[in-house]
Design a protein around this motif. Sequence first.
Motif, short mmCIF file in Angstrom:
data_model
loop_
_atom_site.label_atom_id
_atom_site.label_comp_id
_atom_site.label_asym_id
_atom_site.label_seq_id
_atom_site.Cartn_x
_atom_site.Cartn_y
_atom_site.Cartn_z
N ALA A 70 -0.45 70.38 56.12
CA ALA A 70 0.19 71.48 56.84
C ALA A 70 0.69 72.50 55.83
O ALA A 70 1.10 72.15 54.71
CB ALA A 70 1.34 70.97 57.70
N ALA A 71 0.71 73.76 56.23
CA ALA A 71 1.14 74.82 55.32
C ALA A 71 2.62 74.74 55.01
O ALA A 71 3.07 75.26 53.98
CB ALA A 71 0.80 76.19 55.92
N ASN A 72 3.40 74.09 55.88
CA ASN A 72 4.85 74.01 55.67
C ASN A 72 5.29 72.60 55.32
O ASN A 72 6.43 72.20 55.57
CB ASN A 72 5.59 74.50 56.91
N ALA A 73 4.36 71.81 54.74
CA ALA A 73 4.69 70.44 54.35
C ALA A 73 4.19 70.17 52.94
O ALA A 73 3.14 70.68 52.52
CB ALA A 73 4.06 69.45 55.32
N LEU A 74 4.95 69.37 52.19
CA LEU A 74 4.50 68.95 50.87
C LEU A 74 3.31 67.99 51.04
O LEU A 74 3.30 67.17 51.97
CB LEU A 74 5.64 68.24 50.12
N PRO A 75 2.31 68.09 50.17
CA PRO A 75 1.12 67.26 50.35
C PRO A 75 1.43 65.78 50.14
O PRO A 75 2.14 65.40 49.20
CB PRO A 75 0.16 67.78 49.27
N GLN A 76 0.89 64.95 51.03
CA GLN A 76 1.06 63.50 50.90
C GLN A 76 -0.09 62.87 50.13
O GLN A 76 0.06 61.77 49.59
CB GLN A 76 1.17 62.88 52.30
N SER A 77 -1.22 63.56 50.09
CA SER A 77 -2.35 63.03 49.31
C SER A 77 -3.27 64.16 48.90
O SER A 77 -3.39 65.17 49.61
CB SER A 77 -3.13 61.99 50.12
N VAL A 78 -3.89 63.99 47.75
CA VAL A 78 -4.90 64.91 47.23
C VAL A 78 -6.02 64.07 46.65
O VAL A 78 -5.77 63.11 45.92
CB VAL A 78 -4.32 65.85 46.14
N ARG A 79 -7.24 64.43 47.00
CA ARG A 79 -8.41 63.69 46.50
C ARG A 79 -9.33 64.65 45.74
O ARG A 79 -9.64 65.74 46.22
CB ARG A 79 -9.20 63.07 47.67
N LEU A 80 -9.77 64.20 44.59
CA LEU A 80 -10.66 65.00 43.75
C LEU A 80 -11.95 64.22 43.54
O LEU A 80 -11.93 63.04 43.15
CB LEU A 80 -10.00 65.27 42.39
N THR A 103 -1.09 60.38 45.51
CA THR A 103 -0.37 60.18 46.76
C THR A 103 1.12 60.42 46.54
O THR A 103 1.64 60.30 45.42
CB THR A 103 -0.58 58.76 47.31
N ASN A 104 1.82 60.75 47.64
CA ASN A 104 3.22 61.15 47.54
C ASN A 104 3.86 61.04 48.93
O ASN A 104 3.17 61.24 49.94
CB ASN A 104 3.29 62.60 47.03
N PRO A 105 5.17 60.73 49.02
CA PRO A 105 5.82 60.69 50.34
C PRO A 105 5.80 62.03 51.05
O PRO A 105 5.93 62.10 52.28
CB PRO A 105 7.27 60.26 50.01
N GLY A 106 5.67 63.12 50.29
CA GLY A 106 5.65 64.43 50.92
C GLY A 106 7.04 64.87 51.39
O GLY A 106 8.05 64.48 50.80
N GLY A 107 7.07 65.65 52.44
CA GLY A 107 8.34 66.14 52.96
C GLY A 107 8.25 67.59 53.37
O GLY A 107 7.16 68.19 53.39
N HIS A 108 9.37 68.18 53.70
CA HIS A 108 9.40 69.56 54.16
C HIS A 108 9.20 70.51 52.97
O HIS A 108 9.76 70.29 51.89
CB HIS A 108 10.74 69.86 54.85
N SER A 109 8.41 71.55 53.18
CA SER A 109 8.10 72.47 52.08
C SER A 109 9.33 73.26 51.62
O SER A 109 9.32 73.84 50.53
CB SER A 109 7.00 73.44 52.50
N SER A 110 10.38 73.27 52.44
CA SER A 110 11.60 73.99 52.05
C SER A 110 12.41 73.21 51.02
O SER A 110 13.41 73.71 50.50
CB SER A 110 12.46 74.27 53.28
N ARG A 111 11.99 71.97 50.76
CA ARG A 111 12.67 71.12 49.78
C ARG A 111 11.67 70.64 48.73
O ARG A 111 11.28 69.48 48.71
CB ARG A 111 13.33 69.92 50.48
N PRO A 112 11.26 71.53 47.85
CA PRO A 112 10.26 71.17 46.84
C PRO A 112 10.76 70.04 45.94
O PRO A 112 11.97 69.87 45.74
CB PRO A 112 10.09 72.47 46.04
N ARG A 113 9.79 69.30 45.40
CA ARG A 113 10.10 68.20 44.50
C ARG A 113 9.13 68.27 43.31
O ARG A 113 7.97 68.70 43.46
CB ARG A 113 10.02 66.86 45.21
N PRO A 114 9.54 67.84 42.15
CA PRO A 114 8.69 67.99 40.96
C PRO A 114 7.46 67.10 40.95
O PRO A 114 6.52 67.37 40.20
CB PRO A 114 9.64 67.64 39.81
#
Length: 466
Positions: A324-334, A227-238
Amino acid sequence: MPYAKIAFALALLTPAGAFAATADPGEVQYRAILKELVETDSTGATGNCTTLVEKVAARMKGAGFPAENIQLLVPPDDTKAGNLVAILPGRQPDALLLLGHIDTVNAKRADWKRDPFTLIEENGVLYGRGVADMKSQAAAWIDTLLRFNKEGLKPKHTVKMALTCGEEGGGRVNGAKWLVDNHRDLIDAKLGLNEGGNGEMTQDGKRVVVSVLVAEKGGGNFILEATNPGGHSSRPRPDNALYSMGRAMDRLSKLEFPVTFNESSKGFFTRMAPIVGGETGAAMARLVANPKDADADRIVSQSPLWHGMLRTTCVPTMIEGGHAANALPQSVRLTINCRLLPGDTIDNANAMLLKAIADPELTLIKPEQGPSPVFPKITPQIMGPIEKASKDQLGGTPVVPFMTTAGTDGRTLNAAGIPTIGVSGMFREPDGNGVHGLNERYRVSVIMDGRRFLYQLVRSYAEGDL
């Protein structure tokens, strides 16, 4: 006009890719049954098991099987998950059960080279969803009962057949479990015959062993979450949740559980060593003697089947994430599917997974520990008819009990006190014949040999001592 000439004339009229005619009149009925099974979609996504068992019931009645001995049983909360039970009364009330699931894993037409729901024969090979898992064997059960009825057979033991839905999941009610819970009297038996005992053969068609399923793995699905706060895809975060999951998946790809033998697997590899021979056979013998022999493990584990028989396995099977394609992912499930050796535990698998993932920022959700599996006692009384049928129909191919790396409805029946083994006399090639994958197939010769093998085997049990 002699039958052979008629069959030859029909073959000339058969369109390319269709189910070819046969010169053996005894196979015509079987081929028609198999065609109907494969060409009736019974997947969880788009199919209907009830439609299929209704067709089977109509076919059996049309062939003279007494209507009063056929029952359609549909769970009230899942009207597409129909099951069929047919009974051939014996001279004694104790019974032999022929169990077969008629549902299949989903199949996307766009991914297949051929229509998965059309039975197509090419160069002596049949293609279609369910051909190998397990509609060829289900067709043999139906065919065998119809032949017994036509022959007027009054066997020593009652012969029951249960064709069930839901074995492959897909949201359907599991028919085997539902029948045990709601109609136990209809399927109760002293011995059950099921799928899973697929023989092994080489790529060039040489039979290696007739496999008899006597044990199964357990297991369940773990869920790994990032999980992650996410954000706008134009502002990538590590700390992108997908990056975190990707690194965890890479570490999971290197996870290997230790070689662990149980009675079933130790017996299997001990028997297989001289049959396989050569470097691989020698490696099997060395591994049985020393499970920590890494070089022997490397050689034997080149076979995905044998690799899975030697150890618990955990493998990622599904991933979902992002919004969303223009948003940083807030969650990923495997989803991580684990297949546990008998005696292994969910807690042990959980510990191994956490150690491999090595990221405290990720959350691992474990499934509940299921009941300990129950396996039938394998006796000469059970093995004798199989060995005799192999000698008569399969050229005396060695018969070897084994533990499947997958799971079947035999687990449910064994847990309910109905001793059940898996045996088919139908051989799969090293790649598994596309089961659960693309372009599922079986060689025609394999299917027809298996049909004869199963007819003899069922008759032997029905007339013998269970």
